[in-house]
Design a protein around this motif. Structure first.
Motif, PDB file in Angstrom:
ATOM      1  N   THR A   1      -1.390  -7.191   2.772  1.00  0.00           N
ATOM      2  CA  THR A   1      -0.455  -6.553   1.858  1.00  0.00           C
ATOM      3  C   THR A   1       0.381  -5.514   2.611  1.00  0.00           C
ATOM      4  O   THR A   1      -0.169  -4.612   3.247  1.00  0.00           O
ATOM      5  CB  THR A   1      -1.218  -5.840   0.735  1.00  0.00           C
ATOM      6  OG1 THR A   1      -2.390  -6.581   0.460  1.00  0.00           O
ATOM      7  CG2 THR A   1      -0.360  -5.674  -0.473  1.00  0.00           C
ATOM      8  N   THR A   2       1.671  -5.664   2.542  1.00  0.00           N
ATOM      9  CA  THR A   2       2.559  -4.671   3.130  1.00  0.00           C
ATOM     10  C   THR A   2       3.386  -4.070   2.014  1.00  0.00           C
ATOM     11  O   THR A   2       3.297  -4.484   0.855  1.00  0.00           O
ATOM     12  CB  THR A   2       3.491  -5.304   4.172  1.00  0.00           C
ATOM     13  OG1 THR A   2       4.307  -6.266   3.494  1.00  0.00           O
ATOM     14  CG2 THR A   2       2.732  -5.977   5.282  1.00  0.00           C
ATOM     15  N   PHE A   3       4.189  -3.100   2.375  1.00  0.00           N
ATOM     16  CA  PHE A   3       5.051  -2.456   1.395  1.00  0.00           C
ATOM     17  C   PHE A   3       5.956  -3.493   0.730  1.00  0.00           C
ATOM     18  O   PHE A   3       6.086  -3.528  -0.495  1.00  0.00           O
ATOM     19  CB  PHE A   3       5.906  -1.387   2.099  1.00  0.00           C
ATOM     20  CG  PHE A   3       6.940  -0.765   1.205  1.00  0.00           C
ATOM     21  CD1 PHE A   3       6.582   0.209   0.280  1.00  0.00           C
ATOM     22  CD2 PHE A   3       8.271  -1.149   1.283  1.00  0.00           C
ATOM     23  CE1 PHE A   3       7.532   0.778  -0.538  1.00  0.00           C
ATOM     24  CE2 PHE A   3       9.222  -0.578   0.457  1.00  0.00           C
ATOM     25  CZ  PHE A   3       8.858   0.390  -0.450  1.00  0.00           C
ATOM     26  N   ALA A   4       6.522  -4.370   1.553  1.00  0.00           N
ATOM     27  CA  ALA A   4       7.469  -5.361   1.023  1.00  0.00           C
ATOM     28  C   ALA A   4       6.766  -6.336   0.085  1.00  0.00           C
ATOM     29  O   ALA A   4       7.250  -6.630  -1.010  1.00  0.00           O
ATOM     30  CB  ALA A   4       8.134  -6.102   2.174  1.00  0.00           C
ATOM     31  N   SER A   5       5.584  -6.845   0.492  1.00  0.00           N
ATOM     32  CA  SER A   5       4.920  -7.846  -0.342  1.00  0.00           C
ATOM     33  C   SER A   5       4.351  -7.215  -1.604  1.00  0.00           C
ATOM     34  O   SER A   5       4.324  -7.825  -2.660  1.00  0.00           O
ATOM     35  CB  SER A   5       3.823  -8.544   0.455  1.00  0.00           C
ATOM     36  OG  SER A   5       2.795  -7.652   0.762  1.00  0.00           O
TER      37      SER A   5
ATOM     38  N   LEU B   1       0.241   1.400   2.567  1.00  0.00           N
ATOM     39  CA  LEU B   1       0.910   0.104   2.706  1.00  0.00           C
ATOM     40  C   LEU B   1       1.867   0.172   3.899  1.00  0.00           C
ATOM     41  O   LEU B   1       2.815   0.954   3.877  1.00  0.00           O
ATOM     42  CB  LEU B   1       1.710  -0.227   1.438  1.00  0.00           C
ATOM     43  CG  LEU B   1       0.913  -0.398   0.159  1.00  0.00           C
ATOM     44  CD1 LEU B   1       1.859  -0.452  -1.032  1.00  0.00           C
ATOM     45  CD2 LEU B   1       0.078  -1.659   0.219  1.00  0.00           C
ATOM     46  N   PRO B   2       1.607  -0.613   4.949  1.00  0.00           N
ATOM     47  CA  PRO B   2       2.466  -0.506   6.139  1.00  0.00           C
ATOM     48  C   PRO B   2       3.844  -1.139   5.916  1.00  0.00           C
ATOM     49  O   PRO B   2       3.996  -2.043   5.101  1.00  0.00           O
ATOM     50  CB  PRO B   2       1.684  -1.273   7.204  1.00  0.00           C
ATOM     51  CG  PRO B   2       0.837  -2.216   6.451  1.00  0.00           C
ATOM     52  CD  PRO B   2       0.522  -1.578   5.139  1.00  0.00           C
ATOM     53  N   PHE B   3       4.822  -0.643   6.648  1.00  0.00           N
ATOM     54  CA  PHE B   3       6.161  -1.241   6.635  1.00  0.00           C
ATOM     55  C   PHE B   3       6.199  -2.291   7.742  1.00  0.00           C
ATOM     56  O   PHE B   3       6.524  -1.984   8.884  1.00  0.00           O
ATOM     57  CB  PHE B   3       7.227  -0.172   6.874  1.00  0.00           C
ATOM     58  CG  PHE B   3       7.362   0.798   5.753  1.00  0.00           C
ATOM     59  CD1 PHE B   3       8.169   0.520   4.679  1.00  0.00           C
ATOM     60  CD2 PHE B   3       6.672   1.998   5.775  1.00  0.00           C
ATOM     61  CE1 PHE B   3       8.305   1.425   3.648  1.00  0.00           C
ATOM     62  CE2 PHE B   3       6.794   2.897   4.741  1.00  0.00           C
ATOM     63  CZ  PHE B   3       7.608   2.611   3.678  1.00  0.00           C
ATOM     64  N   GLU B   4       5.820  -3.504   7.421  1.00  0.00           N
ATOM     65  CA  GLU B   4       5.775  -4.533   8.462  1.00  0.00           C
ATOM     66  C   GLU B   4       6.282  -5.839   7.888  1.00  0.00           C
ATOM     67  O   GLU B   4       6.240  -6.050   6.671  1.00  0.00           O
ATOM     68  CB  GLU B   4       4.331  -4.755   8.946  1.00  0.00           C
ATOM     69  CG  GLU B   4       3.857  -3.710   9.930  1.00  0.00           C
ATOM     70  CD  GLU B   4       2.360  -3.790  10.135  1.00  0.00           C
ATOM     71  OE1 GLU B   4       1.715  -4.688   9.562  1.00  0.00           O
ATOM     72  OE2 GLU B   4       1.836  -2.929  10.854  1.00  0.00           O
ATOM     73  N   ASP B   5       6.722  -6.711   8.791  1.00  0.00           N
ATOM     74  CA  ASP B   5       7.101  -8.053   8.369  1.00  0.00           C
ATOM     75  C   ASP B   5       5.906  -8.956   8.670  1.00  0.00           C
ATOM     76  O   ASP B   5       5.812  -9.551   9.729  1.00  0.00           O
ATOM     77  CB  ASP B   5       8.343  -8.495   9.149  1.00  0.00           C
ATOM     78  CG  ASP B   5       8.920  -9.757   8.545  1.00  0.00           C
ATOM     79  OD1 ASP B   5       8.461 -10.148   7.457  1.00  0.00           O
ATOM     80  OD2 ASP B   5       9.816 -10.337   9.159  1.00  0.00           O
ATOM     81  N   ASP B   6       4.940  -8.988   7.750  1.00  0.00           N
ATOM     82  CA  ASP B   6       3.675  -9.645   8.039  1.00  0.00           C
ATOM     83  C   ASP B   6       3.131 -10.220   6.724  1.00  0.00           C
ATOM     84  O   ASP B   6       3.016  -9.508   5.736  1.00  0.00           O
ATOM     85  CB  ASP B   6       2.696  -8.593   8.606  1.00  0.00           C
ATOM     86  CG  ASP B   6       1.451  -9.261   9.156  1.00  0.00           C
ATOM     87  OD1 ASP B   6       1.281 -10.477   8.931  1.00  0.00           O
ATOM     88  OD2 ASP B   6       0.661  -8.561   9.813  1.00  0.00           O
TER      89      ASP B   6
ATOM     90  N   HIS C   1      12.140  -8.163  -0.072  1.00  0.00           N
ATOM     91  CA  HIS C   1      12.341  -8.721   1.257  1.00  0.00           C
ATOM     92  C   HIS C   1      12.110  -7.629   2.278  1.00  0.00           C
ATOM     93  O   HIS C   1      12.550  -6.504   2.087  1.00  0.00           O
ATOM     94  CB  HIS C   1      13.768  -9.239   1.402  1.00  0.00           C
ATOM     95  CG  HIS C   1      13.893 -10.668   0.991  1.00  0.00           C
ATOM     96  ND1 HIS C   1      13.291 -11.680   1.692  1.00  0.00           N
ATOM     97  CD2 HIS C   1      14.540 -11.232  -0.050  1.00  0.00           C
ATOM     98  CE1 HIS C   1      13.552 -12.820   1.081  1.00  0.00           C
ATOM     99  NE2 HIS C   1      14.312 -12.586   0.022  1.00  0.00           N
ATOM    100  N   TYR C   2      11.414  -7.946   3.378  1.00  0.00           N
ATOM    101  CA  TYR C   2      11.202  -6.922   4.388  1.00  0.00           C
ATOM    102  C   TYR C   2      12.514  -6.586   5.083  1.00  0.00           C
ATOM    103  O   TYR C   2      13.251  -7.461   5.516  1.00  0.00           O
ATOM    104  CB  TYR C   2      10.186  -7.368   5.440  1.00  0.00           C
ATOM    105  CG  TYR C   2      10.137  -6.402   6.591  1.00  0.00           C
ATOM    106  CD1 TYR C   2       9.497  -5.174   6.463  1.00  0.00           C
ATOM    107  CD2 TYR C   2      10.775  -6.700   7.800  1.00  0.00           C
ATOM    108  CE1 TYR C   2       9.492  -4.278   7.496  1.00  0.00           C
ATOM    109  CE2 TYR C   2      10.765  -5.800   8.839  1.00  0.00           C
ATOM    110  CZ  TYR C   2      10.126  -4.581   8.675  1.00  0.00           C
ATOM    111  OH  TYR C   2      10.132  -3.685   9.697  1.00  0.00           O
TER     112      TYR C   2
END
Lengths: 305, 457
Positions: B258-262, B249-254, B267-268
């Protein structure tokens, strides 16, 4: 053939400089058994001191006869560098004498970092260029691929080195200081029991090593015309490599190793590539040590049980 | 400037005469030393010619400081009673293990405490520059400790394996698109392989010969990285190395995937990645610690320590010194490889500048200052040396004291070098000078580090 001759001249003068620094390493190692990592930076410091005296004499005193200025600057640098190395030994190494083997090594590495950064802070990080005090050169052969030249700097470097080594050899062999040095090298405790002032001998060893490094520093400044605070590491490492290659603790070995490293480096640059000259020097060291684990002229270390 | 107090003097009384005498000598020496190099400065003028300027005030100030420091030091030293010896802090093994557990808990809580105290932006520096940076060196120190502290092989080119690890990840990820989690073990294996390749020729060498050859190997690897531009892009280094992902899971604001935050409905924030990197290096460092501690109890670990104490005895007892040395080299190198690939993923950029001899020297200094062979000492030494130099970046207030042109960062390495010398003078046996022996009769008693050999092979 022309290229060979030219590179032989270059290699000899470079090797002579390495040899002068290597003596400082090998002498200290022989007597107190420690690798003086700061020696390369003492060499760099001496080049800076020589540069400062050179500028002082030409700018503040208005001296114009460059060879004389250069000789005086070298002598002044020898004196001041000796004071520096004396102080370094006193502060960083003497309290650790008799301590376990790695403590003085770390102290010396710390001193090396300190010295190069001290010069950087005191004199600024930029290169310091000067004009060659002995500008001209002699042309040896004409008509080949190119003219083989030998600059006055090269001649001076080789002549000065040979004279210094002869004097140095005489000192170690025949003077009372040389005798105490050899006594300390064999057995420091026994030497002190027999009335040899060990502290004085070690101090003088550092002073002599610094004086030789100062000559090397001035010659380096003259040959390359530029000095930088980071210039201590690579020549220092090469000189240490030379000392180990020749067999650390052996004085003729240091000179032989210095010449070999200088020649390997210049010939490699001439015939193969400049990029990998340092790799060539270090590889030859590794290969030599694999087959001769105590260097070319070093005595094999016999461990007593 | 050794201090000799006469035996008939009353102990514990400050000796003013001696202090003054020593102070004057120190001041004289400082004057002599600073005459050429500090008093004069060769600076370039507009025409790029060197001009000498003089700085008498600087020299006077420095000499006065040294005089005062020396006088105070001698006064302090002479006023101490000769009988007061520094008590050896010997921690009982049971308390030590409790202490270690507490320390690990503290390390796990550290990023959250900092986050709570300084907020998402303010804590970034504290987690990154202090937490991660120190832990990298703790790990490297523990790795080198296997080679120097346990097996007694003096290695001055340890940073080469760190470089192998860093470039392994940098090249494998940018050229072949491999993920960090595949590259991490690969980098360790490659570094271990290089440890063996470089260890093989030096098997016969001892002591300082070994030291210079390892130094030479370190420099050779760095110079290959500089000069073989087709392979490593030379001085410019390799940039845009992929960042670490949370196991995919990438650390991205995207929002598009699916990212780490989502995935965790958070919240990213950029700090999430930093905190993950912190735990990653903490896990790697603890792995190094536990592997080393376990291996010390295996036959190979005993063989390392036997090799350090006496190589000849080792051979006569039938221990294969070749295998013993090579395992020490390659295991130490493997941990450097792990640390290296972590370094690459954290920076996102590698260049040969990060792998100079100074790095090797720093790691060796951490091991020696920690007290050779003492794991916990190495951790404290890394915190002291790396944290100490990082703190020098925070001394911006000195600008008000010395004027706006004063830059404390400039003096960072200067103080670092001087600190190395001072620490060796005052604690030559390291911070933790006692050892918990790996083999003992009836009960585990700590022994003085002075009884442990430092090795010569």
């Amino acid at each position: 053939m022309d290229l060979f001759l030219q590179e032989l001249i270059n290699g000899l003068s470079l090797g002579a400089i390495y040899g002068l620094i290597a003596i400082g390493y090998t002498m200290v190692y022989g007597i107190i058994g420690m690798v003086n990592f700061a020696h390369g930076d003492v060499f760099m410091l001496s080049a800076f001191i020589a540069l400062l005296f050179l500028l002082l004499m030409t700018q503040k005193l208005g001296m114009t006869f460059m060879p004389l200025v250069f000789v005086l600057a070298t002598l002044a640098s020898m004196l001041m560098t000796s004071v520096w190395n004396w102080a370094i030994e006193r502060i960083a190494y003497r309290p650790l004498r008799g301590s376990f083997r790695l403590a003085p090594l770390i102290s010396a590495i710390g001193m090396s970092i300190f010295l190069s950064n001290f010069v950087q802070v005191a004199q600024g990080p930029r290169n310091k260029p000067i004009a060659n005090p002995f500008g001209k050169s002699i042309t040896l052969t004409h008509g080949g691929q190119f003219d083989v030249t030998m600059s006055y700097s090269d001649i001076i470097i080789v002549v000065v080195t040979v004279l210094l080594l002869a004097g140095f050899w005489f000192m170690v062999r025949y003077t009372s200081l040389g005798r105490s040095q050899r006594a300390c090298e064999q057995d420091m405790k026994m030497a002190s029991l027999l009335g040899v002032d060990v502290n004085r001998t070690v101090s003088l060893t550092f002073i002599i090593g610094a004086a030789l490094a100062a000559v090397a520093g001035s010659l380096y400044l003259m040959k390359y015309g530029v000095v930088n605070f980071a210039d201590g590491f690579l020549p220092g490492t090469k000189a240490f490599t030379a000392a180990v290659l020749g067999g650390i603790g052996s004085l003729p070995g240091a000179v032989l190793g210095g010449l070999l490293i200088g020649l390997i480096e210049t010939f490699w640059s001439a015939y193969f590539s400049t990029d990998y000259k340092d790799i060539a020097a270090f590889s030859i060291l590794a290969i030599t040590l694999v087959f001769m684990p105590s260097g070319l002229l070093g005595r094999p270390e016999v461990e007593k049980v | 400037m050794s201090v000799t107090t006469k035996p008939d003097r009353a102990q514990g009384v400050p000796n003013f005469g001696l202090a003054l005498n020593q102070g004057i000598w120190a001041a004289l020496a400082a004057t002599a030393l600073s005459i050429p190099i500090l008093l004069f400065r060769a600076g370039a003028n507009i025409n790029n010619q060197l001009v000498v300027s003089t700085r008498p005030a600087l020299v006077a100030g420095l000499v006065a400081t040294i005089f005062a420091a020396r006088v105070l030091f001698v006064l302090w030293q002479s006023s101490r009673r000769a009988t007061t010896k520094r008590a050896v802090v010997a921690i009982a093994p049971q308390t030590a293990s409790k202490l270690k557990g507490l320390l690990v808990l503290l390390l796990i809580a550290y990023p959250f405490i900092m986050y709570g105290v300084a907020g998402p932006l303010g804590s970034l520096k504290w987690i990154n520059n202090y937490g991660i940076q120190i832990l990298i060196y703790v790990m490297l120190g523990w790795g080198l400790n296997i080679v120097v502290g346990l097996a007694g092989l003096l290695d001055l080119g340890y940073v080469a394996f760190y470089a192998v690890g860093a470039y392994s990840y940098a090249l494998l990820s940018t050229k072949f698109g491999l993920s960090f989690w595949i590259c991490l073990p690969l980098a360790g294996m490659l570094a271990a392989l290089w440890g063996m390749i470089l260890g093989f020729p030096v098997l016969r060498l001892r002591g300082d010969y070994l030291a210079i050859v390892t130094l030479a190997f370190g420099e050779i690897i760095r110079m290959i990285l500089i000069n073989w531009t087709a392979f490593s892009n030379g001085y410019a280094g390799i940039d845009s190395i992929p960042h670490v992902s949370f196991f995919g899971l990438p650390f991205e604001d995207d929002d598009t995937h699916t990212t780490f935050a989502s995935f965790f409905h958070l919240h990213y924030q950029p700090i999430q990645q930093t905190i993950f990197l912190y735990f990653l290096i903490l896990a790697l460092a603890l792995l190094t610690y536990f592997v080393t501690m376990r291996i010390r109890r295996l036959p190979i670990g005993r063989a390392w320590e036997a090799l350090r104490e006496d190589e000849i005895a080792c051979r006569s007892l039938g221990i294969n010194t070749t295998i013993t040395k090579l395992t020490a080299f390659s295991l130490g190198a493997m941990f450097a490889g792990f640390a290296g690939s972590f370094f690459a993923v954290r920076q996102g950029f590698v260049s040969p500048d990060s792998f100079t001899f100074i790095e090797s020297a720093t790691i060796l200094a951490i091991v020696v200052l920690g007290g050779l062979g003492s794991q916990i000492g190495v951790a404290f030494a890394a915190a002291l040396m790396i944290g100490g130099t990082e703190i020098l970046r925070e001394l911006g207030f000195l600008k008000y004291l010395f004027g706006p042109s004063f830059d404390p960062v400039q003096y960072r390495m200067l103080i670092f070098g001087a600190g190395m010398v001072l620490m060796m003078i005052f604690r030559p046996r390291g911070l933790v000078s006692t050892r918990a022996p790996s083999i003992f009769l009836n009960e585990a008693r700590t022994i003085s580090g002075a009884n442990v050999k430092e090795g010569h092979g």
